[in-house]
Design a protein around this motif. Structure first.
Motif, PDB file in Angstrom:
ATOM      1  N   UNK A  83      55.637 -17.103 -21.898  1.00  0.00           N
ATOM      2  CA  UNK A  83      54.593 -15.902 -21.326  1.00  0.00           C
ATOM      3  C   UNK A  83      55.649 -14.948 -21.559  1.00  0.00           C
ATOM      4  N   UNK A  84      53.738 -14.897 -22.654  1.00  0.00           N
ATOM      5  CA  UNK A  84      54.580 -13.558 -24.198  1.00  0.00           C
ATOM      6  C   UNK A  84      53.102 -12.583 -23.968  1.00  0.00           C
ATOM      7  N   UNK A  85      54.179 -11.632 -23.236  1.00  0.00           N
ATOM      8  CA  UNK A  85      53.971 -10.017 -23.488  1.00  0.00           C
ATOM      9  C   UNK A  85      53.613  -9.524 -24.616  1.00  0.00           C
ATOM     10  N   UNK A  86      52.265 -10.222 -24.953  1.00  0.00           N
ATOM     11  CA  UNK A  86      51.426  -8.666 -25.998  1.00  0.00           C
ATOM     12  C   UNK A  86      50.989  -7.246 -26.257  1.00  0.00           C
ATOM     13  N   UNK A  87      51.282  -7.404 -24.797  1.00  0.00           N
ATOM     14  CA  UNK A  87      51.123  -5.281 -24.780  1.00  0.00           C
ATOM     15  C   UNK A  87      52.248  -4.996 -25.021  1.00  0.00           C
ATOM     16  N   UNK A 115      52.101 -10.235 -18.535  1.00  0.00           N
ATOM     17  CA  UNK A 115      51.370  -8.601 -18.457  1.00  0.00           C
ATOM     18  C   UNK A 115      52.764  -7.107 -17.858  1.00  0.00           C
ATOM     19  N   UNK A 116      53.341  -7.228 -18.626  1.00  0.00           N
ATOM     20  CA  UNK A 116      53.559  -5.715 -18.961  1.00  0.00           C
ATOM     21  C   UNK A 116      53.119  -4.605 -19.976  1.00  0.00           C
ATOM     22  N   UNK A 117      51.086  -4.269 -18.646  1.00  0.00           N
ATOM     23  CA  UNK A 117      50.602  -3.497 -19.752  1.00  0.00           C
ATOM     24  C   UNK A 117      51.340  -2.354 -20.404  1.00  0.00           C
ATOM     25  N   UNK A 124      52.538   2.498 -14.798  1.00  0.00           N
ATOM     26  CA  UNK A 124      52.388   1.488 -13.923  1.00  0.00           C
ATOM     27  C   UNK A 124      51.937   0.232 -14.248  1.00  0.00           C
ATOM     28  N   UNK A 125      53.124  -0.696 -14.004  1.00  0.00           N
ATOM     29  CA  UNK A 125      52.116  -1.891 -13.541  1.00  0.00           C
ATOM     30  C   UNK A 125      51.265  -2.694 -13.334  1.00  0.00           C
ATOM     31  N   UNK A 157      51.575 -15.586 -16.243  1.00  0.00           N
ATOM     32  CA  UNK A 157      52.480 -14.356 -14.881  1.00  0.00           C
ATOM     33  C   UNK A 157      52.751 -12.806 -14.990  1.00  0.00           C
ATOM     34  N   UNK A 158      52.582 -12.292 -13.990  1.00  0.00           N
ATOM     35  CA  UNK A 158      52.837 -11.143 -14.328  1.00  0.00           C
ATOM     36  C   UNK A 158      53.765 -10.449 -14.436  1.00  0.00           C
ATOM     37  N   UNK A 159      54.117  -8.780 -15.168  1.00  0.00           N
ATOM     38  CA  UNK A 159      55.314  -8.638 -15.341  1.00  0.00           C
ATOM     39  C   UNK A 159      56.220  -7.867 -14.246  1.00  0.00           C
ATOM     40  N   UNK A 160      57.672  -8.228 -13.973  1.00  0.00           N
ATOM     41  CA  UNK A 160      57.939  -7.557 -12.950  1.00  0.00           C
ATOM     42  C   UNK A 160      57.800  -8.343 -11.500  1.00  0.00           C
ATOM     43  N   UNK A 161      56.554  -9.513 -11.461  1.00  0.00           N
ATOM     44  CA  UNK A 161      55.750 -10.135 -10.152  1.00  0.00           C
ATOM     45  C   UNK A 161      55.333  -8.981 -10.034  1.00  0.00           C
ATOM     46  N   UNK A 162      54.749  -7.917 -10.451  1.00  0.00           N
ATOM     47  CA  UNK A 162      53.816  -7.335 -10.213  1.00  0.00           C
ATOM     48  C   UNK A 162      52.281  -7.099 -10.474  1.00  0.00           C
TER      49      UNK A 162
END
Length: 373
Positions: A83-87, A115-117, A124-125, A157-162
């Motif tokens: 799961x890649x955080x492209x942000x 998603x760690x946006x 904000x998550x 998958x949401x970053x931080x399970x947010x």
């Protein structure tokens, strides 16, 4: 018409129909528990991507991040999901993430959106944003990751399970088919909103939810201490115990966590997670009730009814105090809690001896004892 364009025109349901028809003659039903190995590809808040994504550490002759994991998974017969955080592109550009994606795909693994946006969309998550903004965030990440990988992006998958129920609605509207943000063992928004603490596959808001598997490391009456199945923080013995428990119950899937920095978390090479992974792989390959699968392969089987499993949605295995104690010694140098747990028996014995000595001294100093001849 290019393959990428053709795939993007399918809705999630149409894609699964296509996969089901294509797989009817070569993908028989299975009656084992699927083991999903998943990696969140990201750096710390102010991290160095060459270290925490690619794993370039000075005390190792080879990078120990995504390039190493992609190759090692393939050697062990594991099809991983990354799961890649492209942000993070807003922090350090494209080069590191695109290199990671190239290695992931070169070894036959799968790509999902993480998603760690914050770097791109501000503080904000994901779940702290309203539905409309969540859609914008997810669509932006999906499109960029699809462009970089040349693949349709269907899992998240949401970053931080947010994540929350709005997240699942947004995913469904954008054509995603699965989410892996549910983590009932941590206080995540989604786990507070759903009516049951799912620990196995479920369908929520028309999205297949793949929770990060968890277990009770200690149960004492009504008290229980819960822990995610994470390559770093769980011992190999604990993970093997969870796998065996799910296999006995004919559970559908065990979802194991890793990070791109699992072997370099403290800026130095730490090959313990790789050793654990090798033990887990051997255990899975030797157990006919377990099978490594990629997330998309599992989803294909799930939607076409090929999985003869019994969802253990409220099943939480217990690994027990002894394995927790052994893990504390294994991770003795990784924080005061592990050291305290490892030394607690010695401390308890020392405390008991001190009490006995004090009581004996008190008895010897009593008037009765002094009066004895």
């Amino acid at each position: 018409m290019p393959w990428k364009t053709l795939m993007e025109r399918f809705s999630s349901s149409a894609l699964f129909t296509f996969l089901a028809v294509a797989g009817l003659f070569h993908a028989p039903a299975w009656a084992d528990t699927s083991v999903l190995v998943t990696v969140d590809v990201e750096s710390y808040t102010n991290g160095d991507p060459s270290l925490q994504v690619l794993g370039a550490v000075p005390d190792s002759s080879e990078p120990l991040g995504v390039p190493f994991m992609a190759r090692r998974f393939a050697e062990l017969g594991i099809r991983g999901t990354f799961y890649v955080n492209v942000y993070e592109r807003a922090k350090y550009g494209d080069t590191v993430l695109r290199r990671a994606i190239r290695d992931i795909l070169a070894y036959g693994h799968e790509i999902g959106l993480h998603t760690h946006p914050q770097p791109t969309f501000g503080p904000g998550g994901l779940s702290r944003h309203p539905l409309a903004i969540q859609k914008q965030i997810l669509a932006w990440g999906r499109d960029l990751l699809s462009d970089w990988s040349g693949m349709p992006i269907l899992i998240h998958r949401a970053g931080g399970y947010m994540a929350n129920l709005d997240t699942l609605q947004a995913l469904q509207a954008l054509g995603f088919v699965a989410d892996a943000s549910l983590a009932p063992s941590v206080p995540s928004p989604l786990s507070k909103q759903i009516p049951a603490p799912y620990n196995d596959v479920a369908e929520i808001e028309e999205i297949v939810e793949l929770p990060v598997t968890y277990y009770a490391q200690i149960r004492l009456g009504p008290y229980e201490s819960l822990r995610l199945v994470d390559i770093e923080s769980s011992s190999a013995e604990e993970i093997l115990a969870v796998l065996a428990a799910f296999a006995r119950r004919n559970g559908c899937a065990v979802n194991i966590m890793m990070h791109s920095f699992s072997l370099t978390r403290y800026g130095k090479a730490d090959r313990r997670p790789a050793t654990k992974l090798a033990r887990i792989a051997q255990f899975v390959h030797e157990n006919e009730s377990l099978q490594f699968r990629g997330t998309r392969e599992f989803l294909d089987g799930w939607r076409r009814g090929a999985i003869q499993c019994t969802p253990a949605r409220d099943f939480v295995p217990t690994t027990g105090l002894w394995l927790t104690y052994l893990r504390a010694w294994e991770r003795f140098g990784d924080g005061w809690k592990n050291a305290a747990m490892a030394l607690s028996p010695a401390g308890a014995v020392s405390f008991a001896l001190l009490i006995l000595l004090l009581r004996r001294r008190k008895n010897l100093d009593s008037p009765v004892a002094r009066a004895r001849p």
